[in-house]
Write a protein that holds these residues in place. Structure first.
Motif, short mmCIF file in Angstrom:
data_model
loop_
_atom_site.label_atom_id
_atom_site.label_comp_id
_atom_site.label_asym_id
_atom_site.label_seq_id
_atom_site.Cartn_x
_atom_site.Cartn_y
_atom_site.Cartn_z
N PRO A 43 75.81 76.55 3.68
CA PRO A 43 74.90 77.80 3.55
C PRO A 43 73.54 77.69 3.39
O PRO A 43 72.79 78.61 3.77
CB PRO A 43 75.61 78.68 2.25
N ILE A 44 73.10 76.20 3.07
CA ILE A 44 71.73 76.07 2.91
C ILE A 44 71.03 75.76 4.32
O ILE A 44 69.68 75.78 4.24
CB ILE A 44 71.35 75.12 1.59
N VAL A 45 71.58 75.75 5.29
CA VAL A 45 71.16 74.85 6.30
C VAL A 45 70.05 75.87 7.12
O VAL A 45 69.22 75.53 7.41
CB VAL A 45 72.44 74.64 7.53
N PRO A 46 70.43 77.27 7.38
CA PRO A 46 69.35 78.14 7.61
C PRO A 46 67.87 78.21 6.71
O PRO A 46 66.89 78.33 7.42
CB PRO A 46 69.97 79.23 7.64
N ILE A 47 68.17 77.89 5.52
CA ILE A 47 66.97 77.91 4.72
C ILE A 47 66.22 76.56 4.97
O ILE A 47 64.81 76.54 5.06
CB ILE A 47 67.29 77.79 3.29
N LEU A 48 66.76 75.61 5.04
CA LEU A 48 66.31 74.15 5.67
C LEU A 48 65.62 74.34 6.87
O LEU A 48 64.39 73.81 7.09
CB LEU A 48 67.28 73.13 5.58
#
Length: 245
Positions: A43-48
């Motif tokens: 779920p953090i991938v798009p933020i990264l």
């Protein structure tokens, strides 16, 4: 002590990976540590991804590399840095690529195809005959990018609430993996120099060996000739002495 074939480091990609991984201690434990937290990280991938591209857009010298057509992109290109926004179709295309990359390193599998993938990721950023686009990013920017990506991953891992020991193993694993990826980049940027250097070195060693063989042959022949001359001289001396008598 493990023996390393220096030449293979510059001619065999898998051999090079195995050496770098062994040197840093990147193995099954590190792979498992990354894959165990993969679902939490997804779920953090798009933020990264967003963080990486915002950073790239902070400098004209890095942003300009997104103007040329990316391999596989079929849409319209921006004509200037001002037209190129974070919502531009080509940037969305690039973001999708980075997202898939992060998911791939999280989930694996870490097999020979994965190593080829890491190699391909490095290759497409350099101007090599094997690719269609002419994107060629100087290594200084790639090195800075890898440092930023690793830092962003570290920040993301620290938000997961892992136990201290597990967090330490995961952070160490990502650190090693990013350095391995960085070496794939370095291979393309620095290998032409090192290849020439290594080629000259190995050629010089081969020339020395050949010269030694030739020298050995020459001295062997010289010794034989010396023996023959000695025998002939002795025979001639004996003949002359008997004729005087």
């Amino acid at each position: 002590m493990q023996l390393i074939d220096e030449k293979q480091l510059y001619t065999n990609d898998k051999y090079r990976f195995e050496y770098v991984a062994a040197y840093m201690g990147f193995g099954e434990k590190e792979i498992k540590a990354i894959q165990d937290i993969a679902e939490k990280m997804l779920p953090i991938v798009p933020i990264l991804v967003d963080a990486v591209y915002k950073k790239q857009f902070e400098f004209d010298i890095t942003k300009k590399h997104f103007l040329p057509k990316n391999e596989g992109f079929e849409g319209e290109l921006a004509n200037s840095l001002e037209e190129l926004t974070l919502d531009h179709p080509q940037i969305k295309f690039r973001k999708d690529f980075l997202g898939k990359y992060l998911i791939r390193i999280l989930k694996g599998p870490y097999d020979d195809r994965f190593l080829k993938y890491l190699d391909w990721v490095a290759k497409i950023h350099t101007d090599t005959p094997e690719k269609k686009s002419k994107i060629n990013v100087d290594y200084i920017h790639i090195n800075a990018l890898m440092g930023f990506v690793e830092s962003a991953i570290i920040d993301a891992v620290r938000t997961l609430g892992l136990e201290r020991d597990e967090e330490g193993i995961v952070l160490s694993a990502f650190n090693k993996l990013m350095w391995i990826q960085n070496d794939y980049y370095a291979k393309y940027y620095m290998n032409p120099y090192f290849s020439d250097l290594m080629e000259k070195k190995y050629k010089a060693e081969a020339d020395q060996e050949n010269q030694a063989k030739k020298s050995g042959g020459f001295f062997a022949e010289l010794n034989i000739v010396s023996i023959i001359i000695g025998v002939l001289a002795g025979g001639l001396g004996f003949w002359m002495s008997t004729n005087r008598l």
